[in-house]
Write a protein that holds these residues in place. Structure first.
Motif, PDB file in Angstrom:
ATOM      1  N   ASN A   1      27.356 106.561 105.314  1.00  0.00           N
ATOM      2  CA  ASN A   1      26.354 106.144 105.355  1.00  0.00           C
ATOM      3  C   ASN A   1      25.947 107.881 104.438  1.00  0.00           C
ATOM      4  O   ASN A   1      24.861 107.274 103.923  1.00  0.00           O
ATOM      5  CB  ASN A   1      25.244 106.190 106.256  1.00  0.00           C
ATOM      6  N   PHE A   2      26.173 108.393 104.775  1.00  0.00           N
ATOM      7  CA  PHE A   2      25.629 109.428 103.250  1.00  0.00           C
ATOM      8  C   PHE A   2      26.306 109.806 102.519  1.00  0.00           C
ATOM      9  O   PHE A   2      25.242 109.597 100.838  1.00  0.00           O
ATOM     10  CB  PHE A   2      26.501 111.146 103.866  1.00  0.00           C
ATOM     11  N   PHE A   3      27.302 109.007 102.318  1.00  0.00           N
ATOM     12  CA  PHE A   3      27.428 108.688 100.990  1.00  0.00           C
ATOM     13  C   PHE A   3      27.541 107.581 100.584  1.00  0.00           C
ATOM     14  O   PHE A   3      27.289 107.413  98.905  1.00  0.00           O
ATOM     15  CB  PHE A   3      29.431 108.141 100.355  1.00  0.00           C
ATOM     16  N   LEU A   4      26.832 106.192 100.691  1.00  0.00           N
ATOM     17  CA  LEU A   4      26.296 105.421 100.214  1.00  0.00           C
ATOM     18  C   LEU A   4      24.889 106.280  99.823  1.00  0.00           C
ATOM     19  O   LEU A   4      24.132 105.535  98.804  1.00  0.00           O
ATOM     20  CB  LEU A   4      25.367 104.379 101.482  1.00  0.00           C
ATOM     21  N   ASN A   5      24.293 106.666 100.013  1.00  0.00           N
ATOM     22  CA  ASN A   5      22.828 107.598  99.479  1.00  0.00           C
ATOM     23  C   ASN A   5      23.504 108.723  98.340  1.00  0.00           C
ATOM     24  O   ASN A   5      22.428 108.731  97.731  1.00  0.00           O
ATOM     25  CB  ASN A   5      21.854 108.254 100.664  1.00  0.00           C
ATOM     26  N   GLU A   6      24.868 108.710  97.507  1.00  0.00           N
ATOM     27  CA  GLU A   6      25.132 108.822  96.385  1.00  0.00           C
ATOM     28  C   GLU A   6      25.206 108.822  95.176  1.00  0.00           C
ATOM     29  O   GLU A   6      24.783 108.512  94.498  1.00  0.00           O
ATOM     30  CB  GLU A   6      26.571 110.029  96.586  1.00  0.00           C
ATOM     31  N   SER A   7      24.120 106.809  95.535  1.00  0.00           N
ATOM     32  CA  SER A   7      24.092 106.225  94.078  1.00  0.00           C
ATOM     33  C   SER A   7      23.322 106.171  93.224  1.00  0.00           C
ATOM     34  O   SER A   7      22.168 106.667  94.306  1.00  0.00           O
ATOM     35  CB  SER A   7      24.212 104.800  94.650  1.00  0.00           C
ATOM     36  N   GLY A   8      23.246 106.957  92.442  1.00  0.00           N
ATOM     37  CA  GLY A   8      22.198 107.792  91.430  1.00  0.00           C
ATOM     38  C   GLY A   8      22.186 108.106  90.698  1.00  0.00           C
ATOM     39  O   GLY A   8      24.162 107.864  90.059  1.00  0.00           O
ATOM     40  N   ILE A   9      21.438 108.418  89.935  1.00  0.00           N
ATOM     41  CA  ILE A   9      22.267 109.333  88.550  1.00  0.00           C
ATOM     42  C   ILE A   9      21.958 111.142  88.877  1.00  0.00           C
ATOM     43  O   ILE A   9      21.492 111.729  90.129  1.00  0.00           O
ATOM     44  CB  ILE A   9      20.499 109.379  87.400  1.00  0.00           C
ATOM     45  N   HIS A  10      23.635 111.546  88.455  1.00  0.00           N
ATOM     46  CA  HIS A  10      23.760 113.260  88.712  1.00  0.00           C
ATOM     47  C   HIS A  10      23.065 113.501  87.920  1.00  0.00           C
ATOM     48  O   HIS A  10      24.364 113.629  86.761  1.00  0.00           O
ATOM     49  CB  HIS A  10      24.486 113.226  89.507  1.00  0.00           C
ATOM     50  N   ARG A  11      22.124 114.154  87.839  1.00  0.00           N
ATOM     51  CA  ARG A  11      22.209 115.360  86.483  1.00  0.00           C
ATOM     52  C   ARG A  11      22.499 117.087  86.405  1.00  0.00           C
ATOM     53  O   ARG A  11      22.339 117.003  87.123  1.00  0.00           O
ATOM     54  CB  ARG A  11      20.389 115.309  85.835  1.00  0.00           C
TER      55      ARG A  11
END
Length: 229
Positions: free
Chosen positions: A60-70
């Motif tokens: 569940n923590f990894f599923l929240n990693e989706s998106g832009i990492h700057r």
């Protein structure tokens, strides 16, 4: 492998700096997997890293990693000390819909060529790089991160398997593309997950607006610092 995950890291805005950041993120996740004894497989495909993660407590923590990492840092070739901003995109999805499909030899065009990039003199002077083209779909995958043709071929086949399965299940693929479009858009409204600020040894978590002055530890796999919040 029910509830396994597919974690994809793609190069975003920033050219070479974005590619270097992609390698930083890959190292961060791999170090975390190793510390937590999580089984994983890493596959490189051009400007993309695909990681298959075995089902674990942190799904569940990894599923929240989706998106832009700057990332914000001063490139090594920056003579005036200016901070540059680059990005990578991360997308995580459940692996429930992926099944091993049988790849027929008659449908595959397998080519060998000299490897390029890092890996030492041996890799650069031998025909260890493998390119596999799935003739019916014209999808190609190239793998050169191993010294062995055998290992590169196996990795390339696994990446090809993942890509073909996405196409095979059209409904699932369309749903993923819709999610990607909303999560990994390059617009100003993109879902920004984190900012990694090297000059201040600081990471900003945009999900909860918390800041952590432990950038080096987190990039070395100490993701519990963020996950525990």
């Amino acid at each position: 492998m029910k509830n396994d995950l597919i974690l994809e890291i793609r190069q975003g805005i920033g050219g070479e700096e974005s590619f270097l950041f992609l390698k930083d993120l890959n190292k961060m996740y791999v170090k975390f997997f190793q510390k937590k004894k999580i089984n994983y497989n890493v596959f490189f495909d051009n400007k993309e890293v695909i990681i298959k993660i075995e089902n674990n407590f942190y799904n569940n923590f990894f599923l929240n990693e989706s998106g832009i990492h700057r990332v914000q840092r001063i490139p090594k070739n920056e003579n005036q000390g200016r901070i540059h901003t680059s990005t990578c995109t991360v997308f995580v999805s459940n692996n429930n819909n992926f099944k091993n499909i049988i790849l027929e030899n008659k449908d595959l065009k397998i080519e060998t060529c000299k490897s390029s990039g890092s890996g030492g003199q041996h890799v650069n002077t031998t025909n260890s790089s493998i390119k596999i083209t799935h003739i019916p779909s014209n999808i190609s995958v190239e793998c050169s991160d191993e010294r062995s043709q055998f290992l590169n071929k196996n990795k390339a086949l696994m990446i090809l398997n993942i890509k073909l399965n996405k196409i095979k299940n059209e409904k699932f693929n369309n749903e993923l593309n819709f999610i990607r479009k909303n999560i990994i858009s390059k617009s100003e409204r993109s879902k920004k997950i984190r900012t990694y600020n090297f000059p201040n040894n600081k990471i900003i978590n945009h999900i909860n607006n918390n800041s952590y002055f432990q950038l080096n530890k987190i990039l070395n796999g100490e993701l519990d610092i963020i996950f525990k919040d």
